[in-house]
Structure formats: C-alpha cells, structure tokens
Design a protein around this motif. Structure first.
Motif, PDB file in Angstrom:
ATOM      1  N   ILE A 198      -1.053  13.070  -5.865  1.00 15.51           N
ATOM      2  CA  ILE A 198      -2.278  13.361  -5.126  1.00 15.51           C
ATOM      3  C   ILE A 198      -2.080  12.891  -3.691  1.00 15.51           C
ATOM      4  CG2 ILE A 198      -4.801  13.115  -5.078  1.00 15.51           C
ATOM      5  CD1 ILE A 198      -4.587  11.940  -7.909  1.00 15.51           C
ATOM      6  N   GLY A 199      -2.526  13.695  -2.741  1.00 17.69           N
ATOM      7  CA  GLY A 199      -2.487  13.313  -1.332  1.00 17.69           C
ATOM      8  C   GLY A 199      -3.874  13.317  -0.720  1.00 17.69           C
ATOM      9  N   VAL A 200      -4.218  12.277   0.039  1.00 18.65           N
ATOM     10  CA  VAL A 200      -5.509  12.212   0.728  1.00 18.65           C
ATOM     11  C   VAL A 200      -5.254  11.961   2.205  1.00 18.65           C
ATOM     12  CG1 VAL A 200      -6.830  11.468  -1.266  1.00 18.65           C
ATOM     13  CG2 VAL A 200      -5.724   9.765   0.167  1.00 18.65           C
ATOM     14  N   ALA A 201      -6.264  12.308   3.007  1.00 18.61           N
ATOM     15  CA  ALA A 201      -6.106  12.217   4.459  1.00 18.61           C
ATOM     16  C   ALA A 201      -6.075  10.760   4.918  1.00 18.61           C
ATOM     17  CB  ALA A 201      -7.257  12.961   5.141  1.00 18.61           C
ATOM     18  N   ILE A 232      -8.509  16.503   1.210  1.00 11.37           N
ATOM     19  CA  ILE A 232      -7.153  16.706   0.698  1.00 11.37           C
ATOM     20  C   ILE A 232      -6.409  17.500   1.771  1.00 11.37           C
ATOM     21  CG2 ILE A 232      -5.725  17.656  -1.148  1.00 11.37           C
ATOM     22  CD1 ILE A 232      -8.117  17.480  -2.990  1.00 11.37           C
ATOM     23  N   PRO A 233      -5.574  16.864   2.560  1.00 13.26           N
ATOM     24  CA  PRO A 233      -4.948  17.564   3.693  1.00 13.26           C
ATOM     25  C   PRO A 233      -3.882  18.546   3.226  1.00 13.26           C
ATOM     26  CG  PRO A 233      -4.051  15.370   3.496  1.00 13.26           C
ATOM     27  CD  PRO A 233      -5.146  15.463   2.467  1.00 13.26           C
ATOM     28  N   PHE A 234      -3.591  19.518   4.077  1.00 12.24           N
ATOM     29  CA  PHE A 234      -2.513  20.464   3.824  1.00 12.24           C
ATOM     30  C   PHE A 234      -1.804  20.728   5.150  1.00 12.24           C
ATOM     31  CE2 PHE A 234      -6.475  22.731   4.486  1.00 12.24           C
ATOM     32  CZ  PHE A 234      -6.157  23.621   5.499  1.00 12.24           C
ATOM     33  N   PRO A 235      -0.545  21.077   5.132  1.00 14.34           N
ATOM     34  CA  PRO A 235       0.212  21.273   6.377  1.00 14.34           C
ATOM     35  C   PRO A 235      -0.366  22.416   7.206  1.00 14.34           C
ATOM     36  CG  PRO A 235       1.674  21.089   4.489  1.00 14.34           C
ATOM     37  CD  PRO A 235       0.296  21.225   3.947  1.00 14.34           C
ATOM     38  N   SER A 289       1.365  14.101   6.597  1.00 10.94           N
ATOM     39  CA  SER A 289      -0.033  14.441   6.848  1.00 10.94           C
ATOM     40  C   SER A 289      -0.973  13.861   5.805  1.00 10.94           C
ATOM     41  CB  SER A 289      -0.198  15.962   6.875  1.00 10.94           C
ATOM     42  OG  SER A 289       0.252  16.535   5.645  1.00 10.94           O
ATOM     43  N   ALA A 290      -0.479  12.996   4.897  1.00  9.62           N
ATOM     44  CA  ALA A 290      -1.335  12.483   3.838  1.00  9.62           C
ATOM     45  C   ALA A 290      -0.816  11.143   3.334  1.00  9.62           C
ATOM     46  CB  ALA A 290      -1.411  13.478   2.681  1.00  9.62           C
ATOM     47  N   GLY A 318      -7.275   7.647   6.893  1.00 11.20           N
ATOM     48  CA  GLY A 318      -8.637   7.226   7.173  1.00 11.20           C
ATOM     49  C   GLY A 318      -9.518   7.199   5.944  1.00 11.20           C
ATOM     50  N   THR A 319      -9.022   7.661   4.800  1.00  8.43           N
ATOM     51  CA  THR A 319      -9.794   7.626   3.560  1.00  8.43           C
ATOM     52  C   THR A 319      -9.927   6.194   3.057  1.00  8.43           C
ATOM     53  OG1 THR A 319      -9.003   9.825   2.970  1.00  8.43           O
ATOM     54  CG2 THR A 319      -9.906   8.483   1.197  1.00  8.43           C
ATOM     55  N   ASP A 320     -11.103   5.853   2.513  1.00 10.56           N
ATOM     56  CA  ASP A 320     -11.296   4.556   1.860  1.00 10.56           C
ATOM     57  C   ASP A 320     -10.508   4.569   0.548  1.00 10.56           C
ATOM     58  OD1 ASP A 320     -12.162   2.306   0.465  1.00 10.56           O
ATOM     59  OD2 ASP A 320     -14.154   2.377   1.379  1.00 10.56           O
ATOM     60  N   ILE A 321      -9.366   3.936   0.558  1.00 10.53           N
ATOM     61  CA  ILE A 321      -8.478   4.049  -0.601  1.00 10.53           C
ATOM     62  C   ILE A 321      -9.042   3.344  -1.835  1.00 10.53           C
ATOM     63  CG2 ILE A 321      -6.414   4.385   0.812  1.00 10.53           C
ATOM     64  CD1 ILE A 321      -5.740   1.459   0.417  1.00 10.53           C
ATOM     65  N   ASP A 322      -9.883   2.335  -1.659  1.00 13.21           N
ATOM     66  CA  ASP A 322     -10.471   1.670  -2.825  1.00 13.21           C
ATOM     67  C   ASP A 322     -11.398   2.616  -3.576  1.00 13.21           C
ATOM     68  OD1 ASP A 322      -9.136  -0.715  -2.293  1.00 13.21           O
ATOM     69  OD2 ASP A 322     -10.728  -1.440  -0.958  1.00 13.21           O
TER      70      ASP A 322
END
Length: 379
Positions: free
Chosen positions: A259-262, A338-341, A300-301, A264-268
């Motif tokens: 899984i990839g997230v952008a 969910i970022p993408f290239p 990018s993620a 700046g995401t709150d990872i907790d």
C-alpha cells in the motif's frame, strides 16, 4: 552339525537312521505348528497392530516346511546312510537333497513376498505418505523372483554367468531405450524419500506453474490448477527443479499487500485504519494478528506492507482481492490520498508556443506521428 550326526548314526542301519531323522523332523514341525506358532498367532491377533499378526501368519508355512524337510536333506549328508542304500551319493542328492532345498527356498521366497505385499495393503490407505507403497511392492516382488531363480539355479549347479552377461546387455539396451521412464521412476522414489510434497499440498514450480497435488504416480505428478486444468509433470523434472511447497510445514500462508500513501499522511491513523480492515476480513486469520510495516520512502508515496495470514494458499488471491477493495474504499472515505505517478508533458509546436498539460503516465504518447512538432516528457 553334519559331523555330529555322522558320528551318532555311524553304527545305525540306514533304514533306522532314515526313520529317526524324518520322524524327528516331522515331529518337531508338528509341535512348532500346533504349540508354538498357533499360540503366537492367537497372541498377535489381540495386539494393537496388524503387522506382527501378518508376520507370524505368513511365516508359519516356511518354518514348518523347513523343519519337516530338514531331516530329508540331512539324510543325504550322512555317509553311513549313503553307503547302505542302492543309490549313489550323487543320486541321493539329486532325488532328495536338492529337491528338499528347492522347496525350502521357494517356501521362504513366497512367504517373504507375501509379508511385504500384505504390509503394503495395510499402509497404502493410511495417508498420502504411503502413496508409493504399491511401487515398492512391485519392486520387491521382482527382486524376490530374480533372487529365487538365482538360488535355485545355484543349487542345481546351473551356471548363471551367461545369464548375467545377457541380463547386463539387456539392461543397458533397456536403459537407453527407456531412460526417461527410468529417470521418472527414480525421480519419484527420490521425491518420496525427501517428502517434498503429498496429496493436497499446494506447490509452485520454478517455471511459474502453481497448483494442488491431486495424484502422485510412478512416472509423473498431476497438479490441479486454479482454473481447474490438470497439469502432468514428469517426476524427473520435479526432482531436478525447485519446488516451493506452500502447504508445508503448515497449511496457512502469509499474505503481503503493498500500500502506498501520500507524503503528509497521518501514519498512525492510516495504520490503525488498515489493521481494522484486515481484522474485520473473514478470510484473514486472527492469529497471528495482522501487522503493518513501513518499508521505504518512495518517489511519490510512503510505501507500506500489510502482513496477514490466511488459512491456505488457495485463499490468498481471494483475500488479497477483498482487502484491496476494502482498503481503497475506506481510504477514499477517510480522505487519505493514494498517490500515483504523474508526468508534465510539454508540446512544442512549430511556431514555438509552449503549452503544458498534466496527464497520467499511462496516457503519455511519445513520438506522436500526427504532431507537427516534437513531444518531450519529463518527471
């Protein structure tokens, strides 16, 4: 023993020695059958295992025959008996000694073959671990047959050297003609002793095929693919390749869902949400518990992996599908990107004006033949 008997019967007439030896051997044989062997048979019939009962039952006949014919054979070896009969020593051996030994050998060979065959009948239905048992039964029968023929020819003083030479030549010819079959046979035996897989295991070959083992034969192994297509693989090829048994030592399988997230995401919050999704999925096992792993900082993620367990390898793809759907929906609802290239494409026409547009990477067409200018792409 022959010398002791010769001394004992040195002064005994031939007919008396014959009666004594034959009578004693027959009496001992009857006593063994009635008293010893039947008692053992009754005792072994009450034990937990059938193997001792089979062994005693099949050895009754050769033991009794051996003891009963021992007196006949010993008569031919006592000089005083040979000197007081009308037949020569060679004739006595020909008519009494060799036949008695031949009957004893045949009786023991028959019993040995029966013991192994009955053992195989007992174990062949006790799990896939013994699927090769009938193969060993056939091999054992062949070995006993060849050994018996060799022993009988030796007793009757037939030279087996020409037969051995002919068998060697025939073996070489058969080996070259059926080398693939022989290789598959011994490959199957090697797989059996290595315990590489058994019926019901889900295996993956180094060629990429994966399926459930549905049949283990002498020549080949049959796999049932996920699309219900049977694939037959020669045992020699399996023995020479890398086989991944995904059902051993336990049938459960660990599933990895990237899984990839952008940035700046709150990872907790993100980790807690994904773990909640995994724990609510029925195909995912409760123990070991699902866990999240932060693998790397991507271009990018933030690249994560969800690690969880399913009950068997065949459920992995379905569980991955359901988890991916649920994760996508919940992340969209939670506003987690969910970022993408993406790529910036600059189209430079002939007049020199420059326009910019932003499109997904998959839609970028380089060297467009309809464009009057050039196309440049950059990250």
């Amino acid at each position: 023993m022959i010398t002791l008997l010769a001394d004992l019967f040195e002064e005994v007439p031939a007919w008396q020695a014959t009666l004594i030896l034959v009578g004693v051997s027959v009496a001992i044989a009857v006593a063994l059958e009635v008293v010893v062997l039947r008692s053992l048979l009754r005792y072994t019939s009450r034990t937990k295992t059938e193997y001792d009962y089979i062994l005693v039952g099949e050895l009754r006949m050769p033991v009794v025959v051996t003891v009963a014919l021992a007196g006949v054979y010993l008569l031919t070896q006592i000089p005083t008996v040979n000197q007081n009969v009308l037949l020569t020593t060679e004739q006595l051996d020909m008519f009494f000694g060799r036949p008695s030994l031949s009957v004893i050998i045949v009786a023991w060979a028959f019993a040995a073959n029966r013991v192994v065959n009955r053992f195989v009948e007992e174990v062949k239905d006790k799990g896939s671990r013994f699927d090769f048992a009938p193969v060993f039964s056939n091999v054992w029968t062949l070995v006993v047959f060849v050994g018996t023929i060799g022993a009988l020819m030796s007793i009757w003083e037939y030279s087996i050297t020409p037969l051995l030479g002919a068998a060697g030549v025939a073996g070489i010819a058969v080996g070259f003609a059926a080398r693939d079959t022989v290789a598959n046979f011994f490959g199957g035996i090697a797989l059996y002793f290595d315990d590489t897989y058994k019926l019901g295991d889900y295996i993956t070959l180094d060629s990429g095929e994966a399926g459930t083992v549905v049949k283990v034969g002498v020549r080949s192994t049959t796999l049932m693919m996920r699309d219900e297509v049977l694939i037959t693989v020669p045992n020699a090829a399996l023995n020479a390749s890398k086989v991944v048994n995904q059902s051993a030592p336990q049938r459960r399988k660990r599933l990895k869902v990237p899984i990839g997230v952008a940035y700046g995401t709150d990872i907790d919050d993100f980790e807690a949400l994904v773990l909640e999704i995994a724990e609510s999925e029925s195909l995912v096992l409760e123990s070991p518990k699902p866990r999240m792993r932060f693998r790397s900082f991507g271009d990018s993620a933030l690249e994560y992996e969800l690690l969880c367990w399913v009950g068997s390898p065949v459920r992995a793809n379905k569980a991955r599908h359901k988890l991916n759907r649920a994760i996508y929906k919940e992340l969209m609802n939670a506003g987690i990107e969910i970022p993408f290239p993406q790529r910036d494409v600059r189209v430079i026409p002939a007049d020199g004006d420059t326009t910019s547009s932003q499109v997904p990477a998959e839609t970028v067409l380089l060297d467009d033949p309809d464009s009057s200018g050039s196309v440049q792409a950059g990250d």
